[in-house]
Design an enzyme around this catalytic site. Structure first.
Site, PDB file in Angstrom:
ATOM      1  N   HIS A  42      23.770 -82.470  48.804  1.00 28.49           N
ATOM      2  CA  HIS A  42      23.481 -82.909  50.174  1.00 28.49           C
ATOM      3  C   HIS A  42      24.161 -84.272  50.305  1.00 28.49           C
ATOM      4  CE1 HIS A  42      21.518 -83.992  53.871  1.00 28.49           C
ATOM      5  NE2 HIS A  42      20.895 -85.004  53.310  1.00 28.49           N
ATOM      6  N   ARG A  45      24.969 -73.669  61.471  1.00 30.20           N
ATOM      7  CA  ARG A  45      24.663 -72.469  62.244  1.00 30.20           C
ATOM      8  C   ARG A  45      24.598 -72.781  63.737  1.00 30.20           C
ATOM      9  NH1 ARG A  45      19.796 -69.514  59.297  1.00 30.20           N
ATOM     10  NH2 ARG A  45      20.014 -68.219  61.138  1.00 30.20           N
ATOM     11  N   ARG A  78      24.681 -98.264  45.248  1.00 32.60           N
ATOM     12  CA  ARG A  78      23.994 -96.984  45.400  1.00 32.60           C
ATOM     13  C   ARG A  78      23.126 -96.690  44.182  1.00 32.60           C
ATOM     14  NH1 ARG A  78      26.152 -92.469  44.484  1.00 32.60           N
ATOM     15  NH2 ARG A  78      24.859 -90.800  45.264  1.00 32.60           N
ATOM     16  N   ASP A 102      19.136 -84.359  45.983  1.00 34.65           N
ATOM     17  CA  ASP A 102      19.314 -83.524  44.777  1.00 34.65           C
ATOM     18  C   ASP A 102      18.907 -84.305  43.518  1.00 34.65           C
ATOM     19  OD1 ASP A 102      20.706 -81.198  46.135  1.00 34.65           O
ATOM     20  OD2 ASP A 102      22.037 -82.839  46.671  1.00 34.65           O
ATOM     21  N   ASP A 149      21.774 -79.274  56.696  1.00 34.76           N
ATOM     22  CA  ASP A 149      23.218 -79.129  56.908  1.00 34.76           C
ATOM     23  C   ASP A 149      23.538 -77.681  57.327  1.00 34.76           C
ATOM     24  OD1 ASP A 149      23.954 -81.754  54.956  1.00 34.76           O
ATOM     25  OD2 ASP A 149      22.230 -80.555  54.394  1.00 34.76           O
ATOM     26  N   GLY A 166      10.391 -93.537  50.349  1.00 32.74           N
ATOM     27  CA  GLY A 166      11.594 -94.110  49.758  1.00 32.74           C
ATOM     28  C   GLY A 166      11.814 -95.514  50.250  1.00 32.74           C
ATOM     29  N   VAL A 193      10.851 -89.676  58.704  1.00 37.82           N
ATOM     30  CA  VAL A 193      11.056 -88.294  58.228  1.00 37.82           C
ATOM     31  C   VAL A 193       9.711 -87.616  57.987  1.00 37.82           C
ATOM     32  CG1 VAL A 193      11.902 -86.931  56.254  1.00 37.82           C
ATOM     33  CG2 VAL A 193      13.337 -88.726  57.246  1.00 37.82           C
TER      34      VAL A 193
HETATM   35  P1  NAD Z   1      11.115 -94.780  56.406  1.00 45.22           P
HETATM   36  O1  NAD Z   1      11.480 -96.105  55.877  1.00 45.22           O
HETATM   37  O2  NAD Z   1      10.822 -94.607  57.857  1.00 45.22           O
HETATM   38  O3  NAD Z   1       9.835 -94.239  55.598  1.00 45.22           O
HETATM   39  C1  NAD Z   1       9.677 -94.373  54.231  1.00 45.22           C
HETATM   40  C2  NAD Z   1       8.201 -94.464  53.953  1.00 45.22           C
HETATM   41  O4  NAD Z   1       8.006 -94.467  52.527  1.00 45.22           O
HETATM   42  C3  NAD Z   1       7.547 -95.746  54.497  1.00 45.22           C
HETATM   43  O5  NAD Z   1       6.446 -95.426  55.332  1.00 45.22           O
HETATM   44  C4  NAD Z   1       7.123 -96.488  53.228  1.00 45.22           C
HETATM   45  O6  NAD Z   1       5.937 -97.242  53.396  1.00 45.22           O
HETATM   46  C5  NAD Z   1       6.929 -95.335  52.269  1.00 45.22           C
HETATM   47  N1  NAD Z   1       6.948 -95.756  50.869  1.00 45.22           N
HETATM   48  C6  NAD Z   1       7.817 -96.611  50.259  1.00 45.22           C
HETATM   49  N2  NAD Z   1       7.472 -96.774  48.970  1.00 45.22           N
HETATM   50  C7  NAD Z   1       6.390 -95.993  48.751  1.00 45.22           C
HETATM   51  C8  NAD Z   1       5.577 -95.740  47.625  1.00 45.22           C
HETATM   52  N3  NAD Z   1       5.838 -96.317  46.452  1.00 45.22           N
HETATM   53  N4  NAD Z   1       4.543 -94.897  47.759  1.00 45.22           N
HETATM   54  C9  NAD Z   1       4.270 -94.300  48.949  1.00 45.22           C
HETATM   55  N5  NAD Z   1       4.995 -94.508  50.063  1.00 45.22           N
HETATM   56  C10 NAD Z   1       6.043 -95.347  49.953  1.00 45.22           C
HETATM   57  O7  NAD Z   1      12.287 -93.792  55.963  1.00 45.22           O
HETATM   58  P2  NAD Z   1      12.614 -92.357  56.593  1.00 45.22           P
HETATM   59  O8  NAD Z   1      13.603 -92.511  57.686  1.00 45.22           O
HETATM   60  O9  NAD Z   1      11.343 -91.644  56.849  1.00 45.22           O
HETATM   61  O10 NAD Z   1      13.391 -91.673  55.374  1.00 45.22           O
HETATM   62  C11 NAD Z   1      12.681 -91.282  54.212  1.00 45.22           C
HETATM   63  C12 NAD Z   1      13.661 -90.656  53.211  1.00 45.22           C
HETATM   64  O11 NAD Z   1      14.153 -89.408  53.727  1.00 45.22           O
HETATM   65  C13 NAD Z   1      14.882 -91.517  52.936  1.00 45.22           C
HETATM   66  O12 NAD Z   1      15.182 -91.466  51.547  1.00 45.22           O
HETATM   67  C14 NAD Z   1      15.973 -90.824  53.727  1.00 45.22           C
HETATM   68  O13 NAD Z   1      17.263 -91.076  53.214  1.00 45.22           O
HETATM   69  C15 NAD Z   1      15.563 -89.380  53.529  1.00 45.22           C
HETATM   70  N6  NAD Z   1      16.186 -88.413  54.447  1.00 45.22           N
HETATM   71  C16 NAD Z   1      16.496 -87.206  53.899  1.00 45.22           C
HETATM   72  C17 NAD Z   1      17.114 -86.229  54.667  1.00 45.22           C
HETATM   73  C18 NAD Z   1      17.459 -84.910  54.023  1.00 45.22           C
HETATM   74  O14 NAD Z   1      18.175 -84.079  54.584  1.00 45.22           O
HETATM   75  N7  NAD Z   1      16.963 -84.653  52.824  1.00 45.22           N
HETATM   76  C19 NAD Z   1      17.418 -86.473  56.020  1.00 45.22           C
HETATM   77  C20 NAD Z   1      17.066 -87.718  56.557  1.00 45.22           C
HETATM   78  C21 NAD Z   1      16.467 -88.692  55.755  1.00 45.22           C
END
Ligand code: NAD
Length: 316
Positions: A178, A156, A91, A126, A151, A82, A16
């Site tokens: 969300h 859209r 969860r 959120d 979303d 994350g 992301v």
């Molecule tokens: P990912 O596992 O590819 O990347 C997560 C990154 O966070 C990793 O590079 C990891 O090293 C880093 N990380 C973990 N702990 C850390 C810390 N303490 N300090 C600094 N960095 C740290 O995951 P992703 O696919 O990139 O997803 C990231 C987040 O985005 C997830 O929570 C996912 O659910 C969320 N997401 C949100 C939406 C949205 O609409 N808001 C959409 C898709 C994904």
């Protein structure tokens, strides 16, 4: 804030985070982009890789791997860090682990002297936005979640496809959590300035009200389908984050369905939730209140209750 160099620090250079960074470089949204991750080597590699694309980008940009002290003079800190759910983990357990991740991030960011805007993408977005607000003690206008921006973009896109119009001329929102309780207030959906319900009523052979429910459901379940097909979703959210960053840095006062703190709007308080929000240089300028029907207000209330319940289980 109003300085010549627009600086963004990204924390979390996973799928992301890097989709955001890639879109940000291609759209030239800032002058300086600093990449931070617990995995410093990864952040360094990502910075190298992106830098090699700069000669092809819209404008020049300084990109480098850094640390929390780099947040000091940043305009925006984007958080996409994350941890993933472990097998057998609930969860709430996952949420609590992400709270600890955020504690390890927000504390040093604030300590750096950062005085800009937090933009959170980490899920459940959120809740994590509220966690950021509580841990940072920043004003509510300076803590923004990506909320239901993605979303809304999905909606859209799908309505544009259904009515064969440019999605830019579709004015409709997904609001609420969300997540599973998000919904589309159909009373507020317009194509150009014409209500979607009126278009359907006047063209019963072409369009059906049931199709709106199908589209709403497709929007709600889109992430599940994408994850099933390719393990994660990232391009859409990366572009949504870029859109929000642009709205902030260019002081656009654009209306985007970000996760914002409510203080009485929609009959709710003390919750961060996806609502149309006016976004400008100082973050959330205003939460825009739509004239929801009684049924839509009830759905919104349910979403609020779910978010409040999740947050109440956390140890901050
Ligand atoms: P990912 O596992 O590819 O990347 C997560 C990154 O966070 C990793 O590079 C990891 O090293 C880093 N990380 C973990 N702990 C850390 C810390 N303490 N300090 C600094 N960095 C740290 O995951 P992703 O696919 O990139 O997803 C990231 C987040 O985005 C997830 O929570 C996912 O659910 C969320 N997401 C949100 C939406 C949205 O609409 N808001 C959409 C898709 C994904």
């Amino acid at each position: 804030m109003m300085k010549d160099t627009r600086k963004v620090v990204l924390i979390g250079t996973g799928m992301v985070g890097m989709s955001f960074a890639y879109a940000a470089v291609n759209q030239g949204v800032c002058d300086v982009l600093c990449l931070c991750d617990l995995n410093t080597k990864r952040a360094e590699g990502e910075a190298m890789d992106l830098n090699h694309g700069v000669p092809f980008a819209k404008s020049n940009m300084k990109i480098y791997a850094g640390n929390y002290s780099d947040c000091k003079d940043a305009d925006i800190v984007v958080i996409a860090a994350g941890v993933a759910q472990k097998e057998g983990e609930t969860r709430l357990d996952l949420l609590q682990r992400n709270v600890e991740v955020f504690r390890s991030i927000i504390t040093p960011v604030v300590k750096s002297g950062f005085d800009g805007i937090f933009l959170v993408a980490t899920n459940p977005v959120d809740i994590m936005t509220r966690v950021t607000y509580e841990l940072s003690r920043f004003g509510a206008s300076k803590v923004i979640g990506s909320g239901t921006t993605l979303d809304t973009a999905r909606l859209r896109y799908m309505l544009g496809d259904y009515f064969t119009v440019d999605p830019k001329n579709v004015h409709a929102y997904v609001i609420g959590e969300h997540g599973d309780s998000e919904f589309v207030p159909l009373s507020q959906a317009l194509v150009a300035t014409k209500p979607v319900s009126a278009i359907i009523e006047q063209n019963p052979t072409m369009y059906k009200l049931e199709d709106m429910e199908k589209i709403e459901n497709e929007v709600r379940t889109a992430a599940y389908k994408i994850i099933e097909a390719k393990r994660a979703t990232y391009y859409g959210i990366g572009m949504a984050l870029t859109r929000i960053v642009k709205a902030i840095l260019n002081d656009e006062n654009s209306v985007l369905t970000c996760s914002a703190k409510l203080s009485g709007e929609y009959d709710a308080s003390d919750v961060f939730i996806g609502v149309p929000s006016v976004i400008g240089r100082n973050g959330i300028k205003e939460v825009f209140e739509l004239d929801l029907t009684a049924d839509e207000m009830e759905k919104f209330g349910k979403s609020v209750a779910i978010l409040k319940d999740s947050f109440s289980g956390l140890k901050l």
